[in-house]
Design a protein around this motif. Structure first.
Motif, PDB file in Angstrom:
ATOM      1  N   ALA A 128      77.664  47.513  18.049  1.00  0.00           N
ATOM      2  CA  ALA A 128      76.222  47.431  18.290  1.00  0.00           C
ATOM      3  C   ALA A 128      75.923  46.873  19.676  1.00  0.00           C
ATOM      4  N   LEU A 129      76.716  45.911  20.122  1.00  0.00           N
ATOM      5  CA  LEU A 129      76.538  45.370  21.474  1.00  0.00           C
ATOM      6  C   LEU A 129      76.779  46.451  22.523  1.00  0.00           C
ATOM      7  N   GLY A 161      77.036  44.660  30.039  1.00  0.00           N
ATOM      8  CA  GLY A 161      76.172  45.791  30.300  1.00  0.00           C
ATOM      9  C   GLY A 161      74.835  45.384  30.896  1.00  0.00           C
ATOM     10  N   PRO A 162      73.995  46.344  31.238  1.00  0.00           N
ATOM     11  CA  PRO A 162      72.713  46.051  31.889  1.00  0.00           C
ATOM     12  C   PRO A 162      71.744  45.291  31.002  1.00  0.00           C
ATOM     13  N   SER A 163      71.900  45.370  29.687  1.00  0.00           N
ATOM     14  CA  SER A 163      70.987  44.672  28.779  1.00  0.00           C
ATOM     15  C   SER A 163      71.595  43.397  28.195  1.00  0.00           C
ATOM     16  N   ALA A 164      72.672  42.926  28.812  1.00  0.00           N
ATOM     17  CA  ALA A 164      73.392  41.778  28.249  1.00  0.00           C
ATOM     18  C   ALA A 164      72.484  40.563  28.082  1.00  0.00           C
ATOM     19  N   ALA A 165      71.729  40.228  29.116  1.00  0.00           N
ATOM     20  CA  ALA A 165      70.909  39.017  29.069  1.00  0.00           C
ATOM     21  C   ALA A 165      69.892  39.069  27.932  1.00  0.00           C
ATOM     22  N   SER A 166      69.195  40.180  27.801  1.00  0.00           N
ATOM     23  CA  SER A 166      68.146  40.270  26.778  1.00  0.00           C
ATOM     24  C   SER A 166      68.724  40.344  25.369  1.00  0.00           C
ATOM     25  N   VAL A 167      69.815  41.076  25.188  1.00  0.00           N
ATOM     26  CA  VAL A 167      70.397  41.219  23.851  1.00  0.00           C
ATOM     27  C   VAL A 167      70.980  39.902  23.370  1.00  0.00           C
ATOM     28  N   PHE A 168      71.738  39.227  24.228  1.00  0.00           N
ATOM     29  CA  PHE A 168      72.330  37.953  23.808  1.00  0.00           C
ATOM     30  C   PHE A 168      71.265  36.868  23.661  1.00  0.00           C
ATOM     31  N   ASP A 169      70.208  36.949  24.459  1.00  0.00           N
ATOM     32  CA  ASP A 169      69.101  36.004  24.290  1.00  0.00           C
ATOM     33  C   ASP A 169      68.438  36.201  22.933  1.00  0.00           C
ATOM     34  N   ALA A 170      68.283  37.444  22.511  1.00  0.00           N
ATOM     35  CA  ALA A 170      67.694  37.718  21.200  1.00  0.00           C
ATOM     36  C   ALA A 170      68.569  37.188  20.071  1.00  0.00           C
ATOM     37  N   LEU A 171      69.870  37.137  20.317  1.00  0.00           N
ATOM     38  CA  LEU A 171      70.788  36.589  19.315  1.00  0.00           C
ATOM     39  C   LEU A 171      70.836  35.062  19.345  1.00  0.00           C
ATOM     40  N   GLY A 172      70.246  34.473  20.386  1.00  0.00           N
ATOM     41  CA  GLY A 172      70.279  33.021  20.504  1.00  0.00           C
ATOM     42  C   GLY A 172      71.500  32.505  21.231  1.00  0.00           C
ATOM     43  N   LEU A 241      70.113  43.836  16.194  1.00  0.00           N
ATOM     44  CA  LEU A 241      71.165  44.765  16.606  1.00  0.00           C
ATOM     45  C   LEU A 241      71.084  46.129  15.935  1.00  0.00           C
ATOM     46  N   GLY A 242      70.112  46.302  15.055  1.00  0.00           N
ATOM     47  CA  GLY A 242      69.974  47.579  14.381  1.00  0.00           C
ATOM     48  C   GLY A 242      71.034  47.847  13.336  1.00  0.00           C
ATOM     49  N   LEU A 243      71.688  46.781  12.838  1.00  0.00           N
ATOM     50  CA  LEU A 243      72.741  46.938  11.841  1.00  0.00           C
ATOM     51  C   LEU A 243      72.132  46.862  10.443  1.00  0.00           C
ATOM     52  N   ALA A 244      71.425  47.905  10.061  1.00  0.00           N
ATOM     53  CA  ALA A 244      70.693  47.891   8.794  1.00  0.00           C
ATOM     54  C   ALA A 244      71.568  48.213   7.597  1.00  0.00           C
ATOM     55  N   ASP A 245      72.793  48.692   7.826  1.00  0.00           N
ATOM     56  CA  ASP A 245      73.629  49.122   6.705  1.00  0.00           C
ATOM     57  C   ASP A 245      74.640  48.081   6.271  1.00  0.00           C
TER      58      ASP A 245
END
Length: 248
Positions: A128-129, A161-172, A241-245
């Motif tokens: 997902a990352l 990746g280019p979205s590393a800062a925002s994605v990891f920030d969303a994860l805390g 992360l969109g891991l709905a399953d």
């Protein structure tokens, strides 16, 4: 002058099933008392002490004193990585009881590999990352001529990746704080049960710590590496992360 590395001498340490059980009990990075290790490895106090002495002499295990008590842990992530590598080349043990089957399935679903997430959960989070741009890479450039397309990569080609800062920030996860440490930020293990990569290194440890602190995963037992994804964790990973399953 010294000769070649004595691999056979080190490999002999892994030839005893009880000694391997001691190492596996420590594979989640925690420090455990000898009594806990004896119970996990189904050994007497004298038996576990003998195995710990050999593992300490080889530099695979270290001891820490707390008051009058002594606790044992792996000597860093390298012994854990060695265990994971050996597991990939080892046949599965036969399951002879419902209890063994339940435990085996729990370990494959979600577990710790030293201080980071492994099993189906760890692999799914890493995938997902990648899909969300927090990590980049995963090309076929490191496959050797003749390798199947499905063959696991022999090395990891991942970067932030280019979205590393925002994605990891969303994860805390504070990416800057983790990157400021001395430990390598990005490392990847080839998961022995899934045969795909899961995130390790300082960033993998920070993600696992965050999941535990937030109550998204919980340990299934005091001396087991298996983890359980909580309902809160399932909702958090679906939203971030969109891991709905993933089953909670």
């Amino acid at each position: 002058m010294e000769g070649d590395a004595d691999i056979a001498r080190t490999a002999a340490l892994f030839a005893d099933p009880a000694r391997v059980r001691v190492l596996l009990a420590l594979a989640d990075g925690r420090a455990l008392a000898a009594s806990v290790l004896a119970a996990e490895a189904r050994l007497s106090a004298q038996g576990v002490s003998a195995h710990l002495a050999k593992l300490r002499a080889a530099g695979l295990v270290v001891a820490e004193k707390s008051g009058r008590h002594r606790f044992y842990r792996l000597a860093g992530p390298d012994p854990a990585e060695l265990l994971e590598t050996l597991a990939r080349f080892s046949p599965a043990q036969p399951v002879t009881s419902l209890k063994e089957g339940t435990r085996a399935e729990a370990l494959r679903t979600a577990r710790t590999c030293y201080d980071h997430l492994a099993g189906r959960l760890g692999v799914a989070v890493t995938a997902a990352l990648l899909s969300r741009g927090a990590l980049a890479g995963a090309s076929d450039t490191l496959r050797r001529p003749g390798d199947r397309i499905s063959a696991p990569l022999r090395e990891h080609p991942y970067t932030l990746g280019p979205s590393a800062a925002s994605v990891f920030d969303a994860l805390g996860v504070d990416l800057d704080a983790v990157a400021a440490g001395r430990r390598p930020l990005l490392k990847f293990c080839l998961d022995w049960s899934e045969q795909r990569h899961h995130l390790a290194g300082a960033l993998g440890a920070a993600v696992a710590t965050r999941f535990v602190d937030a109550g998204w995963v919980r340990r299934r037992g005091e001396a087991q590496r298996a983890l359980r994804l909580t309902p809160e964790g399932a909702r958090a990973l679906a939203a971030r992360l969109g891991l709905a399953d993933l089953a909670a």
